[in-house]
Design a protein around this motif. Structure first.
Motif, PDB file in Angstrom:
ATOM      1  N   LYS A 120       2.576  48.555 -76.086  1.00  0.00           N
ATOM      2  CA  LYS A 120       1.570  49.377 -75.394  1.00  0.00           C
ATOM      3  C   LYS A 120       0.228  49.302 -76.113  1.00  0.00           C
ATOM      4  O   LYS A 120      -0.830  49.179 -75.480  1.00  0.00           O
ATOM      5  N   LYS A 124      -3.190  47.855 -74.690  1.00  0.00           N
ATOM      6  CA  LYS A 124      -4.446  48.609 -74.679  1.00  0.00           C
ATOM      7  C   LYS A 124      -5.544  47.823 -75.376  1.00  0.00           C
ATOM      8  O   LYS A 124      -6.685  47.769 -74.899  1.00  0.00           O
ATOM      9  N   THR A 125      -5.210  47.206 -76.504  1.00  0.00           N
ATOM     10  CA  THR A 125      -6.203  46.403 -77.230  1.00  0.00           C
ATOM     11  C   THR A 125      -6.655  45.232 -76.386  1.00  0.00           C
ATOM     12  O   THR A 125      -7.858  44.923 -76.305  1.00  0.00           O
TER      13      THR A 125
END
Length: 190
Positions: A120, A124-125
């Motif tokens: 996750k 997100k990165t």
């Protein structure tokens, strides 16, 4: 007739039979008395047994058999105890293996949860990087569009200024402008 003679013989033998039971009678001690013969044979048999030490042999055989049974029972007990130890050892090992399997499962669950959290975070990165790259492209496109608009405006302004200046400019004013520009360049260079 024959039946009668057998009956008479039996009744004649009856007093002898009665006398055979009485040890004080003369008939009791004769060899015609079968009870005496059986008793003598019995005592001779018992004597022969004792002479050849049969009771001792039977007792020895019984003792040997008892010792054999006792040793077999002891061996059976030892085998049972060994089997119980082996069973307890296997049960302990099974319990250890089950605990280890449970620990492995728990560790795998924790690693999977950590991997999910890391995935996750990586997503997100990655999304943030892609958004930043998209914003950079948008900004670059905006700057490019602004530059194109400026360049077009400059070209249009220069063309319009040239037209305006060409319409308003005379030969004397053009020479004056050239002289002013040369004097400015001289003053800035020196």
């Amino acid at each position: 007739m024959r039946k009668l003679s057998i009956l008479l013989a039996l009744t004649a033998a009856s007093p002898a039979m009665a006398a055979s039971k009485n040890p004080f009678s003369a008939y009791f001690w004769s060899f015609g008395n079968t009870d005496l013969i059986v008793a003598i044979a019995f005592f001779v048999f018992i004597g022969v047994l004792f002479y050849f030490k049969v009771p001792a042999m039977i007792g020895g055989m019984l003792d040997n058999r008892a010792d054999t049974i006792k040793s077999e029972l002891d061996e059976a007990r030892a085998l049972r105890e060994e089997a119980q130890k082996v069973l307890a050892d296997y049960e302990r090992k099974q319990k250890e293996v089950q605990e280890q399997a449970n620990r492995i499962i728990e560790a795998a669950k924790e690693e999977a949860a950590e991997a999910a959290v890391q995935a996750k975070a990586d997503i997100k990165t990655s999304i943030a990087r892609r958004l930043a790259a998209a914003e950079d492209r948008i900004a670059s496109a905006e700057a490019s569009a602004v530059k194109e608009v400026r360049d077009s405006a400059i070209v249009v302004a220069v063309a319009a200024a040239r037209d305006v200046v060409a319409k308003q400019m005379t030969a004397a004013s053009g020479n004056q402008l050239i002289d002013d520009a040369i004097s400015q360049v001289e003053s800035k260079l020196h």
